[in-house]
Enzyme design. Structure first.
Site, PDB file in Angstrom:
ATOM      1  N   GLU A   1       0.829  -1.212   0.000  1.00 25.81           N
ATOM      2  CA  GLU A   1       0.000   0.000   0.000  1.00 25.81           C
ATOM      3  C   GLU A   1       0.862   1.261   0.000  1.00 25.81           C
ATOM      4  O   GLU A   1       0.743   2.106   0.874  1.00 25.81           O
ATOM      5  CB  GLU A   1      -0.901   0.003   1.245  1.00 25.81           C
ATOM      6  CG  GLU A   1      -1.770  -1.221   1.399  1.00 25.81           C
ATOM      7  CD  GLU A   1      -2.458  -1.297   2.751  1.00 25.81           C
ATOM      8  OE1 GLU A   1      -3.492  -1.972   2.838  1.00 25.81           O
ATOM      9  OE2 GLU A   1      -1.955  -0.691   3.723  1.00 25.81           O
TER      10      GLU A   1
ATOM     11  N   CYS B   1      -2.345  33.273  10.467  1.00 30.15           N
ATOM     12  CA  CYS B   1      -2.217  33.879  11.793  1.00 30.15           C
ATOM     13  C   CYS B   1      -1.954  32.836  12.870  1.00 30.15           C
ATOM     14  O   CYS B   1      -2.806  32.566  13.721  1.00 30.15           O
ATOM     15  CB  CYS B   1      -3.467  34.680  12.112  1.00 30.15           C
ATOM     16  SG  CYS B   1      -3.761  35.949  10.883  1.00 30.15           S
TER      17      CYS B   1
END
Ligand SMILES: *Cc1c(COP(=O)(O)O)cnc(C)c1O
Length: 427
Positions: free
Chosen positions: A273, A355
């Protein structure tokens, strides 16, 4: 190996200068190299060819439909971790018979969706999930095929947030309990235990964990067979590391050398995978310098990509190489070792407009003087970049382009302000 290279002090993706892409599509921009992507898939296919593996590309790593379609058309199946990823895999041309489904929290609707699409294998992570899988399958008149995900309890290998095979993590079944759990569904006509699964963590730069994990798998598969289970699949997961700092990754062949002998011993079909190994080095994040500033003895370069585009540095403390797209004469382009002392550079933090003090792509990084408007490339951004992006600070997600030789294709347009508010419901 990748197809991002400097020629005459200009960075190219295959045959296309990155500056041209920034002009055409704006920044921040994810740029992928098709040749790199397919090269890495081919490396795995060739390294493991002896055991004819089913290579299931991990959709969560980068689920862009065009990239997934390339994977499918070059022989890969898919590893999905949610109904949404299954939807992507199917939309990209994936077929259920080559899809494996992992995750600790599959809901009943997700399980039904997967069964209805003939998903090849469920990687099951708890005893309750195994019984529920049988119940849902019975209610549909189907038989579910399961691989038990075992936590092989290995020493720490990578960042605590991405190590999935140390004791106490939420993933998999404790190795001591696997046989009991399997015994509980022996004779259950709706769920068959046909395989063993492990995903050790990511990114892993050594072959040793795979060697140790595979050795434990060989023993467990033997015991499961003695119990009466017809075990035909060994799923060794993903997690193969890539180059982030320099050339630190192992080649596919090195992993094959420790995994293939164990697979042969079991007589099982191998499933892999991989995600990062295929797409990680195939992508860069392109950004533009907005401002420079100095405060408290620190130098900041503020550019237009942020933690919402690439969260790995602040989430995992990850290192991504960063270098100007058109470095000035006299600078190495690029350095061999990004952590070394490089002449004409000084220590800077590369930050974005979000921010948060944790909004950075790099901290204390040696970089040359950068000018306003200059382009930067953040390398190895193909995996877990766009896939983990968000709209935080109401920032539209970046666009994605795919380069193939001289041709350029927009594979996801830049989000608009309208996109940001579209799902919201106003009273
Ligand atoms: C994330 C994940 C993968 C892919 O990991 P990579 O490091 O990208 O190869 C594979 N299998 C499972 C179960 C995963 O959770």
């Amino acid at each position: 190996m990748d197809h991002f290279h400097y020629k005459d002090r200009v960075l190219y993706c295959e045959q296309v200068p990155l500056a041209q892409l920034a002009e055409q599509f704006g920044t921040p921009l994810f740029v992928y190299s098709q040749a790199t992507l397919l090269h890495h898939l081919r490396c795995l296919q060739e390294a493991f060819a002896e055991v004819n593996p089913l290579i299931c590309y991990s959709v969560k790593t980068n689920g862009n439909l065009t990239l997934c379609r390339l994977m499918a058309s070059h022989g890969a199946g898919f590893d999905v971790t949610s109904g949404g990823e299954l939807y992507r895999a199917l939309a990209a041309g994936g077929v259920g018979e080559k899809i494996v489904y992992a995750g600790v929290g599959k809901t009943d609707p997700e399980i039904r969706y997967a069964l209805a699409n003939n998903v090849f294998l469920f990687n099951v992570e708890s005893e309750e999930e195994l019984h529920n899988l049988g119940d849902v399958a019975r209610s549909m008149g189907r038989v579910a095929r399961a691989a038990l995900r075992v936590n092989p309890d290995l020493p720490p290998k990578t960042h605590a947030k991405t190590d999935t095979s140390v004791k106490g993590v939420k993933f998999g079944l404790d190795i001591e309990t696997v046989l009991d759990v399997a015994h509980g569904v022996l004779g259950n006509p709706s769920v068959q235990v046909v395989g063993l699964h492990m995903h050790l963590g990511s990114p892993i730069l050594s072959t040793q964990p795979y060697k140790d994990g595979a050795a434990k798998a060989v023993v467990l598969i033997q015991r499961l067979r003695e119990q009466g289970h017809q075990i035909s699949l060994l799923n060794m997961g993903g997690g193969f590391g890539i180059h982030y700092r320099k050339q630190e990754a192992q080649p596919a062949q090195a992993f094959a050398e420790v995994i293939v002998p164990a697979v042969k011993q079991t007589g099982c079909r191998l499933i892999l995978e991989p995600g990062r190994f295929i797409v990680g080095n195939a992508g860069v994040l392109l950004s533009r310098v907005l401002y420079r500033k100095e405060t408290g003895g620190k130098h900041y370069v503020i550019q237009d990509a942020a933690m919402n585009d690439l969260i790995r540095p602040t989430l995992y403390g990850s290192f991504h190489r960063i270098w100007p797209v058109a470095p000035a004469a006299g600078l190495p382009a690029p350095p061999d070792d990004y952590e070394a002392e490089i002449p004409d550079t000084f220590v800077q933090d590369v930050v974005g407009p979000v921010c948060e003090s944790g909004d950075f792509l790099a901290q204390n990084r040696r970089l040359p003087i950068l000018q306003r408007g200059e382009l930067l490339a953040t390398f190895s951004a193909g995996a877990y970049g766009m896939a983990m992006s968000s709209n935080y600070n109401s920032r539209p997600r970046a666009a994605e382009v795919l380069v193939d030789g001289t041709s350029v294709q927009l594979i996801r347009r830049r989000e608009t302000y309208e996109d940001l508010v579209r799902p919201e419901v106003e009273l």
